[in-house]
Design an enzyme around this catalytic site. Structure first.
Site, short mmCIF file in Angstrom:
data_model
loop_
_atom_site.label_atom_id
_atom_site.label_comp_id
_atom_site.label_asym_id
_atom_site.label_seq_id
_atom_site.Cartn_x
_atom_site.Cartn_y
_atom_site.Cartn_z
N SER A 44 0.85 -1.19 0.00
CA SER A 44 0.00 0.00 0.00
C SER A 44 0.88 1.24 0.00
CB SER A 44 -0.90 0.02 1.23
OG SER A 44 -0.18 0.49 2.37
N ASP A 45 0.33 2.38 -0.37
CA ASP A 45 1.02 3.64 -0.13
C ASP A 45 0.82 4.02 1.33
OD1 ASP A 45 2.44 6.01 -0.53
OD2 ASP A 45 1.51 6.39 -2.46
N TRP A 46 1.47 5.09 1.75
CA TRP A 46 1.49 5.50 3.16
C TRP A 46 0.08 5.68 3.72
CZ3 TRP A 46 5.87 7.16 6.23
CH2 TRP A 46 5.52 7.73 7.46
N GLY A 47 -0.30 4.81 4.66
CA GLY A 47 -1.57 4.94 5.35
C GLY A 47 -2.79 4.63 4.52
#
Length: 709
Positions: free
Chosen positions: A254-257
């Site tokens: 995933s990307d950040w958060g």
């Protein structure tokens, strides 16, 4: 492995969570409030944003002391356009139209990053970009899907070599952001994307696929929605297409958060639902949100999630660690002594210098450039002596190590020949304006160094007004009133609205953010020690009101019949042209290139066969130069509407003064295939236009037919 160990292997955290950390690295977003325990940290599988070899070694050693099974951490970072030696931003590298150069820059970035303890880079970004309001256009290579794919392949080859385990100092690449992140509505980061599957397949997906075909080890999910579902929880996108149809069996991160962001998206009620949807979609690593460690165990134990999904994700991560050799050599190439020798080596700085030379694009020249070395120059503006030349996502680059434009020009012409006066990009006092005008009055030629602070570009650097910020347009006008020859150099991360710049300047050089050696390279171009050869890979709009504006657009049922004599009830603006101010592929040189008449070897093409287009190019100028000859095709009628032109090939040709070379392109049926309404990928018999020229606008046009098989 216990279920807890499996679940935490899927978690990625920033260095600040780990014993041995001394830096939070290049990270974004909040650290607090994740609710992560010390036990979670000791079982994690990866870390992002490290600060160098010493920190990487310290974190890995501490982790292995505490991890029951001695499973090493994967160490990742945003090595986007260099690690410590910073190259021009990717949009600038795209403007070089030099795939070998792109591969070399990625190989150097990999070598430096590997010596500093990095195993994976979150690069390349293959998002198709048509909207310069979006700050992340600087991280893309432009608006053409085929050319983006070629650059994505080159970057992957540079990072990974023949394989991450086969060559020293190679790292794994991660293609991003899957999928269609470049089409965020309004050019606003993290925003909604809504388009047909046909549009995605035809234009936004091919560059990701090209990177995967090159062997890219990882994929990062996008922040945006796809068909109304956040990409991170989109099973159809990730499991059915990416893993099923395309056969990708590498690591999906995933990307950040982004896993937890399914809640504000409105696609999940709570963290528990986020965890379930992400693992069902096939997300292997959750970056910097706690949904997996908080809820995945209970989801498995309750029977809501099949433990095989967790096992598959863990196995993909462990396979990558094994491929990188981390079980045998957990520190891999991390070595403080080697790091000191490798970072900013002369070889790397020379490559950064070459990349900056080849990435700048000459947009206008009324004879003011190149500058005479004996001329008295006033170098003024916010970037006259600024070291803010590295651009966003410059990893471990340091501004104090960048060569400024003032330093570069004085090194060539001498300190006495160059008077420098500056200001801020967004703030200019009356006193600073007066000082710059005083410098300009006493000069033979004025060089205005203008642009955007790097914080105005990159992630979350979106702008609705894409003209020069602050009082820079006023500065141009005031200098113009002095009647001095005026050259403008732009430092920026996006195509700008150049009204008040292009029309007022005698010469205009687009330098982008040119990197560690940028000032020296730009100075060489200004003084003619090197010849500009860059070509745009994003159109420059006539106005922000046109955006998105791009060269490979479709016709309409009521196309504009004549820009010079508008007819009502046609597809057009009343107040501006339809065409961009500067087209895709555009760029000038100190050489003068002239094209002969293009010729086709035949007027028909059979499947399995080929035809050749040839055109002679002559350097009619007094300087050696390099031309980028571009080939475009238009399918006159298709199952779906076809673009007015599509880039299919290009050739870079170096020519001495007076020299002529014949440039030859081979055209095959495969080059004419496209996505039909049923998503099949094939060509149609019928008429085609084939075009060749120095850019997407100024082309010669010929015709041929594709015959039925």
């Amino acid at each position: 492995m216990t279920l807890e160990e499996k679940v935490d292997q899927l978690l990625q955290l920033a260095p600040a969570f780990y014993e041995g950390a001394n830096s939070a690295g290049q990270i974004t977003g909040p650290l607090a409030g994740l609710g992560i325990t010390e036990d979670n940290v000791r079982r994690t599988g990866s870390v992002l944003g490290l600060g160098g070899a010493e920190e990487a070694i310290a974190i890995q050693e501490a982790h292995l002391r505490h991890n029951r099974l001695n499973i090493p951490l994967l160490m990742m970072a945003d090595v986007i356009h260099g690690y410590r030696t910073i190259f021009p931003v990717p949009l600038a590298l795209g403007s070089s139209w030099d795939l070998d150069l792109a591969q070399r820059t990625a190989a150097i970035a990999a070598k430096e990053a590997a010596a500093a303890g990095i195993h994976v880079t979150f690069s390349p970004m293959a998002d198709l970009t048509r909207d310069p309001r979006w700050g992340r256009v600087m991280e893309s290579t432009g608006e053409d899907p085929w050319l983006n794919g070629q650059f994505a392949r080159a970057f992957v080859r540079g990072y990974q070599g023949s394989g991450v385990a086969g060559e020293p100092y190679k790292i794994a690449a991660c293609i991003k952001h899957f999928a269609a992140y470049g089409a965020a509505e309004g050019g606003r980061d993290y925003n909604t994307v809504d388009m047909s599957e046909w549009m995605r397949r035809a234009y936004y997906m091919p560059s990701y696929k090209a990177a995967l075909d090159e062997g890219c080890e990882m994929v990062m999910t996008a922040f945006n929605t796809v068909d109304g579902i956040p990409a991170t929880g989109n099973r159809r996108l990730m499991r059915d297409l990416l893993r099923g149809e395309w056969g990708f069996d590498g690591v999906l991160i995933s990307d950040w958060g982004a896993v937890k962001e399914m809640i504000p998206h409105g696609a999940a009620e709570d963290e528990r639902e986020c965890a379930r949807k992400a693992i069902e979609a096939g997300v292997d690593i959750e970056m910097m949100s706690p949904c997996y460690p908080h809820h995945l165990r209970e989801l498995v134990e309750s029977g809501e999630v099949d433990v095989r999904l967790v096992d598959e994700a863990v196995m993909r991560i462990l396979k990558l660690k094994r491929k990188l050799g981390l079980f045998e050599k957990p520190h891999r190439y991390a070595d403080p002594a080697a790091e000191r020798n490798i970072l900013l080596s002369e070889e790397h700085l020379a490559a950064a210098h070459e990349a900056a030379l080849k990435s700048c694009v000459l947009l206008k020249n009324n004879g003011v450039l190149p500058l005479a070395k004996a001329a008295k120059i006033a170098l003024v503006g916010p970037f006259a002596a600024s070291s803010d030349l590295l651009g966003p996502w410059s990893c471990m680059g340091r501004r104090e190590e960048a060569v400024t434009l003032a330093d570069g020009m004085r090194a060539i012409a001498g300190s006495a020949a160059v008077t420098v006066a500056g200001c801020g990009a967004e703030r200019m006092t009356d006193e600073e304006l007066a000082a710059m005008l005083d410098a300009a009055r006493s000069a033979d030629v004025v060089v205005l160094a203008l642009g955007e602070d790097s914080e105005m570009s990159g992630e979350a650097g979106c702008r609705a007004n894409i003209r020069l910020p602050g009082r820079q347009l006023e500065l141009i006008q005031r200098v113009r009133e002095l009647g001095k020859p005026l050259a403008v150099v732009l430092f920026n991360g996006r195509p700008l609205d150049l009204h008040g710049v292009l029309d007022e300047a005698d010469a205009l050089l687009e330098a982008w953010y040119p990197g560690t050696r940028g000032g020296a390279a730009v100075a060489e171009l200004l003084y003619g020690d090197a010849n500009p050869s860059g070509r745009l890979t994003m159109s420059f709009p006539h106005s922000v009101g046109q955006v998105p504006v791009y060269y490979n657009s479709f016709n309409t049922g009521r196309p504009q019949s004549s820009p010079d004599a508008p007819v009502r009830y046609e597809s057009q603006y009343l107040d501006i042209p339809n065409a961009p101010l500067l087209p895709f592929g555009y760029g000038l040189s100190y050489a003068e290139f002239r094209y002969g008449a293009a010729e086709l070897s035949a007027v028909s093409l059979r499947p399995g066969g080929s035809l050749q287009l040839t055109v002679s190019v002559t350097n009619a100028g007094a300087r050696q130069g390099e031309e980028t000859v571009q080939l475009y095709v238009r399918d006159i009628a298709g199952d779906t509407v076809r673009p007015l032109r599509e880039l299919k090939a290009f050739r870079k040709v170096a020519l001495e003064p007076g020299e002529t070379k014949e440039v030859r392109f081979e055209v095959t049926e495969e080059m004419l295939r496209y996505h039909h309404a049923d998503l099949s990928f094939e060509s149609d018999p019928g008429g085609f236009k084939i075009m060749v020229g120095p850019n997407s606008r100024d082309v010669q046009e010929l015709s041929f037919k594709l015959l039925a098989g």
